[in-house]
Motif scaffolding. Structure first.
Motif, mmCIF file in Angstrom:
data_model
loop_
_atom_site.group_PDB
_atom_site.id
_atom_site.type_symbol
_atom_site.label_atom_id
_atom_site.label_comp_id
_atom_site.label_asym_id
_atom_site.label_seq_id
_atom_site.Cartn_x
_atom_site.Cartn_y
_atom_site.Cartn_z
ATOM 1 N N LEU A 191 -9.482 -4.147 35.130
ATOM 2 C CA LEU A 191 -8.632 -3.542 36.145
ATOM 3 C C LEU A 191 -9.420 -2.597 37.038
ATOM 4 N N SER A 243 -9.048 -12.251 33.139
ATOM 5 C CA SER A 243 -8.643 -12.111 34.537
ATOM 6 C C SER A 243 -9.042 -10.736 35.056
ATOM 7 N N VAL A 244 -8.890 -10.587 36.369
ATOM 8 C CA VAL A 244 -9.207 -9.334 37.056
ATOM 9 C C VAL A 244 -8.019 -8.952 37.910
ATOM 10 N N ARG A 245 -7.679 -7.671 37.896
ATOM 11 C CA ARG A 245 -6.621 -7.160 38.763
ATOM 12 C C ARG A 245 -7.168 -5.970 39.514
ATOM 13 N N LYS A 252 -7.742 -8.043 30.542
ATOM 14 C CA LYS A 252 -7.929 -7.968 31.987
ATOM 15 C C LYS A 252 -8.903 -6.845 32.314
ATOM 16 N N ILE A 299 -13.329 -11.493 29.210
ATOM 17 C CA ILE A 299 -12.093 -11.146 29.903
ATOM 18 C C ILE A 299 -11.464 -12.426 30.430
#
Length: 66
Positions: free
Chosen positions: A12, A44-46, A10, A42
Motif C-alpha cells: 500500500l 497486489s498494489v494499492r 497488498k 505480494i
C-alpha cells in the motif's frame, strides 16, 4: 510460501496522493514492486491519488509496473 496468503497480501502507498509525487520518485519507489509481485510475496498494489493527479503519463507508469 502459502500462495493464498500472498494473493491476499497488498503493498500500500497511502497517505496523500501518490501519483502527485515526482515521476522519478514514483519509479524509484516502484523498483522493488515487480520482483515482489513475480515472486508471489505480494498479490497486489494499492495507492492513493486524486483525480487531478492522473494523466496519460502517470497511467502509463502505473501500467508498466503492474
Amino acid at each position: 510460501m502459502d500462495l493464498n496468503r500472498a494473493k491476499k497480501t497488498k503493498l500500500l502507498f497511502y497517505g496523500g496522493s501518490f501519483t502527485g509525487l515526482d515521476m522519478d520518485l514514483q519509479e524509484e519507489l516502484f523498483k522493488p514492486v515487480d520482483k515482489l509481485l513475480q515472486e508471489g510475496i505480494i498479490g497486489s498494489v494499492r495507492l492513493s491519488t486524486r483525480p487531478d493527479y492522473i494523466d496519460e503519463e502517470r497511467l502509463a507508469l502505473l501500467k508498466s509496473i503492474m
